[in-house]
Design an enzyme around this catalytic site. Structure first.
Site, mmCIF file in Angstrom:
data_model
loop_
_atom_site.group_PDB
_atom_site.id
_atom_site.type_symbol
_atom_site.label_atom_id
_atom_site.label_comp_id
_atom_site.label_asym_id
_atom_site.label_seq_id
_atom_site.Cartn_x
_atom_site.Cartn_y
_atom_site.Cartn_z
ATOM 1 C CG HIS A 195 30.110 31.265 36.561
ATOM 2 N ND1 HIS A 195 30.818 32.094 37.411
ATOM 3 C CD2 HIS A 195 28.868 31.149 37.094
ATOM 4 C CE1 HIS A 195 30.041 32.459 38.414
ATOM 5 N NE2 HIS A 195 28.858 31.911 38.241
ATOM 6 C CE LYS A 207 78.334 43.329 37.146
ATOM 7 N NZ LYS A 207 79.185 42.558 36.212
#
Length: 515
Positions: A275, A137
């Site tokens: 596929h 922070k």
């Protein structure tokens, strides 16, 4: 500013001695705790104990040691804020400029077979994440390191200018919050599942990057490959690449589809995928026999496809594979003779899976699918059935051989994109109709592909027949038996058509849509 004081407390001590020695050489004062402090002292690196900073002993088996104002004031104080500066001076506190922390090994703990609940809970870090978050922070002033891969860069900047750049501190802070978020996600997932809440009010998941990919489904799409922190063995995420080019996005998708199918079988099986759909599946007494069937099912579509086997791949099969252009070959293992053959092809990817679980041992996993603005979560479809689960609905019962082929077809059709129709005969697929907008269209494709092989074949459908037209097509093609879920309001129409053509039909009461 300059880095004057560092707080170091790590569970994973990789590189920490060298890093700390480099800091000390730059005149950085090192504060440390527990095992880290002991290690550094043993290596002759000056260390200040955390209790000397807080004026309070480590208590409760080390559970409480860094949760103290003397630590968090030094991390959170805004250096150019007069009130903060005044408070620090009045209280006799000092700043901490660098935090190096990695956390208790929660992931490694819960990965252990038979780990106890108590052991898991004890390995939830509290002080570590708190320090990391405080430092991250306040990254405008504090450097925070959670990954040993960043040690070298921090040392180089420190040696060059006495401090890290703001750009570096921002990057490291972002990494910290990703790290603590992932850590908390693992804990929440563990506890949620333990409490019987697999689908809680908020769903937090975390994944670890395996690799960046050249692109996604198409070259203009950015992509990367991630895995679950505790990914199951025998999956594409844990497979070891032995040879060939880097995997692509489509390679990974197809390989995952191939593995899902081959894991359905106890006996030696080979699957060819193109596929995301199977173009050929075969089972036999050996992998060699299974591959021959998978190849014969569709020798055209296998070109440029992916082949997966559920047994060690040997030289005899490798010789057949060598003559086909394939993207990937996946197997639990390869004999050295098989590798000698396949590695002659520079680009083919060879993936070693390791031991596969028996089909009956498979457990459903929670699958996440993205939608725009959200996601869907569901269990994986690991449902299986036996002959005892089938309900014969026609006048003629299937023969033993037809039953065998029906069960084979059912294992495969669940992995074909819906609407799906699959034809099978002699322990191999002979026709696959995938992803059609109506079931009749899927049947036409499967029957056309099978040609003469449709005669005497069985048909598997992933969902019920809305009317009898698909059965009419099947009868004309010479199909002798059908497996389908049932449940249509027109089931009786389909049964009547089957009876009229002496087709044996069984129902499963289970649907296998795959979208």
């Amino acid at each position: 500013m300059a880095i004057r004081r560092a707080l170091i407390s790590v569970s994973d001590k990789t590189g920490i001695v060298e890093f700390s020695r480099a800091l000390a050489a730059q005149g950085v004062e090192i504060i440390s705790t527990g095992g880290t402090a002991s290690l550094l002292e043993k290596e002759g690196i000056p260390v200040i104990g955390i209790s000397d900073v807080t004026g309070f002993p480590e208590i409760m088996d080390g559970r409480v040691k860094t949760l103290h104002p003397a630590v968090h004031s030094g991390l959170l104080a805004v250096r150019d804020n007069e009130e903060h500066t005044k408070a620090m001076k009045e209280l006799g506190l000092d700043y901490i400029d660098l935090v190096v922390v990695n956390l208790y090994p929660f992931k490694e703990t819960i990965a252990k077979p038979g780990v106890s609940y108590e052991d898991a809970i004890e390995n939830i870090d509290i002080g570590g994440p708190t320090m990391l978050r405080s430092a991250a922070k306040n990254h405008a002033f504090v450097t925070v390191v959670v990954d040993s891969a960043d040690y070298t860069g921090v040392v180089e900047e420190l040696q060059a200018g006495g401090d890290t750049t703001l750009e570096t501190r921002k990057r490291l802070a972002a990494k910290v919050f990703r790290h603590t978020a992932a850590y908390d996600a693992l804990i929440s997932d563990y506890l949620s599942k333990l409490n019987g809440e697999p689908l809680p009010e908020s769903y937090t998941v975390t994944y670890e990057k395996v690799q960046d990919l050249r692109y996604g489904e198409n070259p203009h799409q950015q992509a990367a490959f991630y895995k679950k922190p505790l990914a199951a063995e025998g999956s594409i995420t844990t497979a070891v690449q032995l040879h060939g080019k880097e995997l692509s996005y489509n390679n990974i998708s197809d390989a995952n589809a191939a593995l899902a199918i081959v894991k359905e079988f106890e006996e030696p099986a080979v699957v060819a995928v193109k596929h995301m759909n199977p173009c050929g599946v075969g089972v036999g007494t050996t992998v060699h026999e299974a591959f021959q069937k998978a190849y014969a099912a569709d020798p055209t579509s296998i070109f440029g496809g992916i082949v997966a086997a559920n047994r060690t791949l040997e030289r005899e099969t490798a010789l057949l594979l060598h003559d086909i252009f394939l993207e990937i070959v996946i197997a639990p293992d390869f004999t050295q003779e098989a590798l000698d053959v396949l590695m002659q092809k520079k680009n083919i990817r060879l993936m070693k899976l390791g031991e596969l679980n028996a089909p009956k041992e498979r457990k459903p996993e929670w699958l996440v699918t993205s939608v725009e603005g959200g996601m869907l979560v569901q269990q994986s479809d690991v449902h299986s059935l036996t002959e005892a689960d089938l309900k014969v609905v026609t006048n003629r019962k299937p023969t033993d051989e037809e039953l065998k082929q029906l069960l084979f077809g059912w294992k495969v059709v669940k992995h074909v994109k819906s609407n799906a129709i699959l034809l099978a005969q002699n322990d191999m697929t002979v026709g696959v109709g995938a992803g059609q907008m109506n079931r009749v269209g899927a049947a036409r494709i499967a029957i056309e592909q099978a040609g003469e092989k449709a005669k005497g074949a069985v048909l598997a459908s992933d969902a019920f027949f809305p009317m009898g037209d698909t059965l009419e097509l099947a009868a004309k093609a010479g199909i002798t038996a059908v497996i389908q879920p049932g449940g249509s309001i027109k089931d009786e129409e389909s049964i009547a058509v089957a009876n009229a053509h002496n087709i044996a039909m069984v129902m499963t009461d289970v649907r296998h849509f795959k979208h």
